[in-house]
Design an enzyme around this catalytic site. Structure first.
Site, mmCIF file in Angstrom:
data_model
loop_
_atom_site.group_PDB
_atom_site.id
_atom_site.type_symbol
_atom_site.label_atom_id
_atom_site.label_comp_id
_atom_site.label_asym_id
_atom_site.label_seq_id
_atom_site.Cartn_x
_atom_site.Cartn_y
_atom_site.Cartn_z
ATOM 1 N N VAL A 12 0.836 -1.204 0.000
ATOM 2 C CA VAL A 12 0.000 0.000 0.000
ATOM 3 C C VAL A 12 0.871 1.255 0.000
ATOM 4 O O VAL A 12 0.672 2.159 -0.806
ATOM 5 C CB VAL A 12 -0.958 -0.022 1.214
ATOM 6 C CG1 VAL A 12 -1.627 1.328 1.406
ATOM 7 C CG2 VAL A 12 -2.006 -1.113 1.011
ATOM 8 N N GLU A 152 -7.753 2.193 2.165
ATOM 9 C CA GLU A 152 -7.255 1.920 0.809
ATOM 10 C C GLU A 152 -7.997 0.723 0.215
ATOM 11 O O GLU A 152 -8.170 -0.292 0.879
ATOM 12 C CB GLU A 152 -5.744 1.641 0.869
ATOM 13 C CG GLU A 152 -5.125 1.389 -0.480
ATOM 14 C CD GLU A 152 -5.546 2.440 -1.500
ATOM 15 O OE1 GLU A 152 -5.285 3.630 -1.281
ATOM 16 O OE2 GLU A 152 -6.166 2.069 -2.519
ATOM 17 N N PHE A 153 -8.386 0.858 -1.053
ATOM 18 C CA PHE A 153 -9.169 -0.202 -1.691
ATOM 19 C C PHE A 153 -8.413 -0.885 -2.835
ATOM 20 O O PHE A 153 -9.008 -1.635 -3.603
ATOM 21 C CB PHE A 153 -10.497 0.371 -2.218
ATOM 22 C CG PHE A 153 -11.350 0.956 -1.130
ATOM 23 C CD1 PHE A 153 -12.160 0.144 -0.345
ATOM 24 C CD2 PHE A 153 -11.322 2.316 -0.854
ATOM 25 C CE1 PHE A 153 -12.938 0.671 0.681
ATOM 26 C CE2 PHE A 153 -12.087 2.861 0.160
ATOM 27 C CZ PHE A 153 -12.901 2.041 0.934
ATOM 28 N N GLU A 156 -4.191 -6.117 -5.139
ATOM 29 C CA GLU A 156 -2.887 -6.576 -5.602
ATOM 30 C C GLU A 156 -3.056 -7.117 -7.011
ATOM 31 O O GLU A 156 -4.052 -7.757 -7.319
ATOM 32 C CB GLU A 156 -2.348 -7.653 -4.659
ATOM 33 C CG GLU A 156 -1.823 -7.031 -3.381
ATOM 34 C CD GLU A 156 -1.515 -8.045 -2.293
ATOM 35 O OE1 GLU A 156 -1.432 -9.226 -2.597
ATOM 36 O OE2 GLU A 156 -1.382 -7.623 -1.137
ATOM 37 N N PHE A 250 -17.058 -10.689 -8.858
ATOM 38 C CA PHE A 250 -16.810 -11.481 -7.642
ATOM 39 C C PHE A 250 -17.788 -12.644 -7.456
ATOM 40 O O PHE A 250 -17.744 -13.322 -6.452
ATOM 41 C CB PHE A 250 -16.792 -10.591 -6.385
ATOM 42 C CG PHE A 250 -15.463 -9.913 -6.204
ATOM 43 C CD1 PHE A 250 -14.580 -10.355 -5.238
ATOM 44 C CD2 PHE A 250 -15.078 -8.873 -7.025
ATOM 45 C CE1 PHE A 250 -13.339 -9.760 -5.090
ATOM 46 C CE2 PHE A 250 -13.843 -8.279 -6.893
ATOM 47 C CZ PHE A 250 -12.976 -8.712 -5.925
ATOM 48 N N LEU A 251 -18.649 -12.881 -8.442
ATOM 49 C CA LEU A 251 -19.510 -14.068 -8.362
ATOM 50 C C LEU A 251 -18.797 -15.212 -9.080
ATOM 51 O O LEU A 251 -19.330 -15.764 -10.047
ATOM 52 C CB LEU A 251 -20.865 -13.794 -9.028
ATOM 53 C CG LEU A 251 -21.918 -13.089 -8.183
ATOM 54 C CD1 LEU A 251 -23.202 -12.918 -8.989
ATOM 55 C CD2 LEU A 251 -22.221 -13.869 -6.892
ATOM 56 N N GLY A 254 -14.862 -21.202 -7.369
ATOM 57 C CA GLY A 254 -13.480 -21.676 -7.528
ATOM 58 C C GLY A 254 -12.980 -22.235 -6.217
ATOM 59 O O GLY A 254 -13.755 -22.815 -5.442
ATOM 60 N N CYS A 261 -5.502 -10.043 2.297
ATOM 61 C CA CYS A 261 -6.559 -9.167 2.827
ATOM 62 C C CYS A 261 -7.832 -9.884 3.253
ATOM 63 O O CYS A 261 -8.242 -9.770 4.403
ATOM 64 C CB CYS A 261 -6.879 -8.085 1.798
ATOM 65 S SG CYS A 261 -5.546 -6.893 1.664
HETATM 66 P P1 NAD Z 1 3.177 -4.720 3.813
HETATM 67 O O1 NAD Z 1 3.563 -5.725 4.814
HETATM 68 O O2 NAD Z 1 3.369 -4.984 2.368
HETATM 69 O O3 NAD Z 1 3.931 -3.349 4.136
HETATM 70 C C1 NAD Z 1 4.009 -2.784 5.394
HETATM 71 C C2 NAD Z 1 5.345 -2.084 5.539
HETATM 72 O O4 NAD Z 1 5.369 -1.405 6.786
HETATM 73 C C3 NAD Z 1 6.541 -3.029 5.549
HETATM 74 O O5 NAD Z 1 7.451 -2.643 4.521
HETATM 75 C C4 NAD Z 1 7.147 -2.881 6.926
HETATM 76 O O6 NAD Z 1 8.550 -2.987 6.933
HETATM 77 C C5 NAD Z 1 6.701 -1.455 7.278
HETATM 78 N N1 NAD Z 1 6.697 -1.155 8.695
HETATM 79 C C6 NAD Z 1 6.230 -1.896 9.731
HETATM 80 N N2 NAD Z 1 6.415 -1.232 10.893
HETATM 81 C C7 NAD Z 1 6.999 -0.058 10.588
HETATM 82 C C8 NAD Z 1 7.452 1.046 11.356
HETATM 83 N N3 NAD Z 1 7.315 1.069 12.680
HETATM 84 N N4 NAD Z 1 8.026 2.064 10.715
HETATM 85 C C9 NAD Z 1 8.183 2.060 9.369
HETATM 86 N N5 NAD Z 1 7.773 1.054 8.598
HETATM 87 C C10 NAD Z 1 7.185 0.005 9.198
HETATM 88 O O7 NAD Z 1 1.643 -4.385 4.126
HETATM 89 P P2 NAD Z 1 0.558 -3.805 3.097
HETATM 90 O O8 NAD Z 1 0.026 -4.899 2.265
HETATM 91 O O9 NAD Z 1 1.085 -2.584 2.439
HETATM 92 O O10 NAD Z 1 -0.604 -3.427 4.110
HETATM 93 C C11 NAD Z 1 -0.556 -2.263 4.925
HETATM 94 C C12 NAD Z 1 -1.966 -2.002 5.414
HETATM 95 O O11 NAD Z 1 -2.825 -1.733 4.295
HETATM 96 C C13 NAD Z 1 -2.596 -3.182 6.145
HETATM 97 O O12 NAD Z 1 -3.443 -2.683 7.138
HETATM 98 C C14 NAD Z 1 -3.434 -3.843 5.069
HETATM 99 O O13 NAD Z 1 -4.527 -4.553 5.594
HETATM 100 C C15 NAD Z 1 -3.925 -2.646 4.290
HETATM 101 N N6 NAD Z 1 -4.302 -2.918 2.892
HETATM 102 C C16 NAD Z 1 -3.573 -3.770 2.142
HETATM 103 C C17 NAD Z 1 -3.947 -3.999 0.820
HETATM 104 C C18 NAD Z 1 -3.182 -4.966 -0.049
HETATM 105 O O14 NAD Z 1 -3.704 -5.374 -1.069
HETATM 106 N N7 NAD Z 1 -1.973 -5.332 0.303
HETATM 107 C C19 NAD Z 1 -5.040 -3.336 0.276
HETATM 108 C C20 NAD Z 1 -5.744 -2.439 1.063
HETATM 109 C C21 NAD Z 1 -5.364 -2.234 2.384
#
Ligand code: NAD
Length: 430
Positions: A12, A152-153, A156, A250-251, A254, A261
């Site tokens: 994100v 955030e929506f 990946e 999404f229907l 599979g 997530c």
């Molecule tokens: P991620 O694990 O890919 O990235 C998180 C990053 O935060 C890592 O690089 C980690 O090193 C860093 N981090 C952790 N603690 C830290 C700190 N104290 N200081 C600085 N950096 C720090 O996670 P993500 O997939 O990006 O998800 C982040 C959030 O967004 C989560 O809450 C997730 O649920 C949400 N989200 C994710 C997606 C997705 O598709 N991945 C979509 C929407 C929302």
């Protein structure tokens, strides 16, 4: 132009930072993972995401995007600070909020003048209140601040496109003060902006992911009824999806949902509801149907192969969905692990996810392409619907297989065509 800091440069944080820079903002991406920051500084991209490398490269070159481990640098040199750190599940399925709390505390100790602190991580409703209390408690320099929720929506696999062309932007606030700046950040994306209270903004995110998972489980439950009745799930969801009140997205029947997530967010939402005194039994059933879907698939494999021990099984697809290398909680592993345990020999291929998969399952055979994974097998199992698999030369595939038996967990082939070509072909709900 808004000066932005993003703390957490993962999926994100990195994609958001790159896209904010792309529309003209100045962005500092902070991460405490020194290796990741060093890689980004050297021009490397730690995740596979279509279009990301180019957009990062372009904006680093213009000076609008940079990376650091120094949170003070980020907090000092920005007006708006986004928190995009993990919110992983605890063992009981509730959300581990330690990362968000730690970052909120560090921001509070670091900021010396007014800042807008935006939570972008997916968090339980009422987190905004907790973040505000935390900042107040550790606010060393008594700086003014506003807390904002901006879930955030992105998906990946198409994260850059989702970020640049969002369906909507949700901004949760407690007052007017941060609204204009938040709108200035998102104005270039030309999407509808919903300004609401923080609790509602936080709930929108969990409500969306849970509803999407519900659609998947609904299609999967229907697929079981189709199998029992002789109906065809493709036609059923097509007939449903043309109804504008329902929609086709999404229907898809599979192997069910997986990845970073849906499993954690649905589990989190049931816990959040429980904590608020509401038993969200509907969502618990969504989880149950999802788990059942893999079990029903494994049963098909057993019903056909009888004994799995010493059989060679090819697997196409490891990522939890196409166009990503993300493998955590991927249904493919739920299929592979029990087969391995029973003594099957597994040979796999995935266009992007093999390096990440090797960290989780080192003791299976990784192949150079789909045909190599199919060579000599007693059966071929399809776990991810990559386009590359849809476009396979089926006659060539059949020739290399020991036995032309295909278990298609993603319904990518036409059953009639497969039968005409001489395959034993089992898919989902057809
Ligand atoms: P991620 O694990 O890919 O990235 C998180 C990053 O935060 C890592 O690089 C980690 O090193 C860093 N981090 C952790 N603690 C830290 C700190 N104290 N200081 C600085 N950096 C720090 O996670 P993500 O997939 O990006 O998800 C982040 C959030 O967004 C989560 O809450 C997730 O649920 C949400 N989200 C994710 C997606 C997705 O598709 N991945 C979509 C929407 C929302």
């Amino acid at each position: 132009m808004v000066k932005i800091c993003i703390i957490g440069t993962g999926y994100v944080g990195l994609v958001t930072g790159a896209c904010f820079a792309e529309v003209g903002h100045h962005v500092i991406c902070v991460d405490n993972d020194e290796k990741k920051v060093a890689m980004l500084k050297a021009g490397g991209i730690p995740i596979y995401e279509p279009g990301l490398e180019a957009i990062v490269g372009r904006n680093v070159a213009t000076g609008r995007l940079r990376f650091t481990c120094d949170i003070t640098d980020g907090v000092t040199n920005s007006e708006v600070i986004f928190i995009a750190v993990p919110t992983p599940p605890r063992d009981d399925g509730s959300v581990d909020m330690r990362y968000v709390e730690k970052v909120a505390r560090t921001i509070a100790e670091t900021m010396t003048e007014y800042r807008i602190v935006v939570d972008k991580s997916t968090v339980p409703v009422k987190t905004g209140e907790k973040v505000a209390q935390t900042i107040k408690r550790y606010n060393k320099h008594k700086a003014e601040f506003d807390v904002v929720s901006n879930p955030e929506f992105l998906r990946e696999g198409c994260a850059v496109d989702d970020l640049l062309h969002p369906d909507r932007v949700v901004i949760g606030v407690t007052g007017e003060r941060p609204v204009a700046k938040m709108e200035a950040i998102y104005e270039p994306f030309q999407a509808p902006i919903i300004v609401t209270d923080i609790n509602s903004a936080e709930l929108i995110k969990h409500a969306c992911n849970s509803f999407l998972a519900l659609k998947i489980s609904y299609a999967n439950a229907l697929s079981a009824i189709c199998e029992a009745s002789g109906a065809n799930i493709d036609d059923v969801v097509h007939g449903m999806g043309l109804d504008k009140r329902i929609g086709r997205a999404f229907l898809n029947a599979g192997l069910g949902y997986g990845g970073s997530c849906f499993p954690k967010d649905i589990s989190a939402f049931t816990h959040i509801a429980d904590a608020l005194g509401y038993d969200f039994a509907l969502l618990k059933e969504v989880q149950h149907i999802n788990a059942q879907q893999v079990e029903r698939f494994l049963k098909k494999i057993h019903d056909t192969l009888w004994i799995v021990q010493d059989k060679t099984i090819g697997v196409l697809g490891l990522a939890f969905k196409p166009d990503t290398d993300y493998v955590r909680l991927a249904p493919a592993f739920e299929v592979i692990r029990p087969l391995l345990k029973e003594g099957a020999k597994i040979q796999v291929y995935d266009p992007q996810a093999m390096e990440k998969a090797k960290e989780v399952l080192p003791d299976i055979t990784y192949c150079a392409d789909a045909y190599a994974a199919a060579t000599g097998v007693d059966a071929l199992v399809i776990c991810t619907e990559w386009d590359e698999f849809r476009n396979l030369n089926l006659e060539k595939l059949k020739k290399v297989m020991g036995h032309p038996t295909v278990f298609d967990g993603r319904n990518i082939f036409n059953p009639q065509l497969m039968a005409d070509l001489g395959f034993t072909y089992k898919s989902i709900g057809r």
